[in-house]
Design a protein around this motif. Structure first.
Motif, short mmCIF file in Angstrom:
data_model
loop_
_atom_site.label_atom_id
_atom_site.label_comp_id
_atom_site.label_asym_id
_atom_site.label_seq_id
_atom_site.Cartn_x
_atom_site.Cartn_y
_atom_site.Cartn_z
N ALA A 37 38.03 52.65 47.60
CA ALA A 37 37.91 53.27 46.28
C ALA A 37 36.57 53.99 46.18
CB ALA A 37 38.00 52.20 45.19
N LEU A 86 37.95 47.01 40.15
CA LEU A 86 38.09 47.28 41.60
C LEU A 86 37.71 46.03 42.40
CD1 LEU A 86 36.54 50.88 41.69
CD2 LEU A 86 38.97 50.26 41.78
N VAL A 92 42.07 46.93 47.15
CA VAL A 92 40.80 47.65 47.39
C VAL A 92 39.90 46.76 48.25
CG1 VAL A 92 38.71 48.55 46.30
CG2 VAL A 92 40.94 48.96 45.24
#
Ligand code: NAD
Length: 300
Positions: A37, A86, A92
């Motif tokens: 990410a 995240l 991720v």
């Protein structure tokens, strides 16, 4: 010119190829796809180019790319909330916040809010401490790329005299730590160093990370030394036409290449290795997270 030119573009392509092979095996054997990410706040043109190219290369090696573009006025609270999401997202494995951030955001606070296990830039204070104490950490991408090229060039670096010019947190300091860990005798030179020329002349390995165009001339280089030029400087190039520019490193290339044993060019040296190492770090983070063996030759 006598120096061997270290082809960072080819080396980086090889690293990306090895990452892609490992990613394909993770998918086939474990049904796992590493995910990176990237968070960009604002519209800095250079940052937009970097983020686009990171996303493209992430997909090319078979990983998932998640881009989060936030407007320049985004509050610290909203940014920290996104990083929290995240951190908690199992798809991720790597999180990168593109720097520099707009002035109203506290960079240290933002970077230190990333889960250190997902901090693929290696800037989190925990990773800095782990690297400094010789423990397993996420290692900043640019110094990792330099280290890979040096190991490839020399095999063991043990006992070599290394001079790192520049003491930034993202290049100079972690580079020095990595060289120390590989048993070099390391000197960190910086803007207040007395007689920089004499210091650099002692080095078997010179890593220049200053940001001053062509400041290191060939007569500072010990014959046969390896020169790693991290600097990326845009200078005027009237010979190419009015208003044209070109990229140069921190080393005066032609004159250093006369004396050095090996040298990285700019462009085409350290630069391409940085993104390749970001992908390698994302793969490493994914393997660690899932208790799997780390990719060989792609970590520090
Ligand atoms: P920085 O400005 O944070 O640090 C520069 C360092 O150089 C400082 O520690 C300073 O003490 C030292 N310095 C300044 N003037 C000096 C002088 N006259 N003599 C000796 N030392 C001096 O920069 P940075 O972020 O470390 O980046 C350095 C260069 O590397 C820049 O050109 C940057 O664009 C480039 N860079 C390239 C990559 C890549 O992927 N190739 C990645 C990061 C940075």
């Amino acid at each position: 010119m006598s120096a061997q030119v270290i082809d960072g573009k080819a080396f980086a392509a090889d690293v990306r190829g090895r990452v892609a092979e490992h990613v394909a095996r993770l998918k086939a054997d474990h049904d796992l796809t590493p995910g990176l990410a990237v968070v960009l706040v604002g519209e800095d043109p250079a940052s937009q180019v970097y983020v686009r190219s990171k996303g493209k290369m992430t997909v090319e090696v078979g990983m998932n790319s998640f881009e989060h573009k936030l407007d320049a006025g985004t509050s610290e609270k909203d940014l920290l909330e996104l990083i929290g999401q995240l951190n908690a997202d199992p798809s991720v494995h790597g999180i990168l916040v593109q720097l520099p951030l707009p002035r109203h955001l506290n960079e240290d606070l933002v970077i230190n809010s990333i889960d250190p296990a997902k901090d693929v830039d290696g800037f989190h204070i925990s990773n800095v401490g782990l690297l400094a104490t010789g423990q397993k950490s996420m290692v900043p991408c640019t110094p990792l790329g330099c280290l890979m090229m040096l190991r490839n060039q020399h095999g063991s670096l043990s006992g070599m005299d290394a001079v790192v010019i520049g003491r930034s947190n993202i290049v100079g300091k972690p580079m020095a730590q990595l060289l120390l860990r590989d048993s070099c005798t390391v000197t960190i030179a910086h803007s207040r160093t007395k007689d920089l020329a004499e210091v650099v002349r002692r080095a078997d390995i010179v890593v220049a990370a200053v940001g001053r165009p062509e400041m290191v001339p060939g007569d500072w280089i010990k014959p046969g030394a390896t020169v790693i030029d991290v600097g990326i400087n845009r200078v005027d190039a009237p010979e190419k036409g009015e208003g044209k520019t070109r990229l140069v490193g921190d080393c005066l290339y032609e004159s250093c290449a006369e004396v050095a044993g090996a040298i990285t060019p700019v462009p085409g040296g350290v630069g391409p290795m940085t993104i390749a190492c970001l992908l390698a770090n994302t793969l490493t983070a994914c393997c660690r997270e899932n208790g799997l063996a780390e990719p060989e030759g792609l970590t520090a």
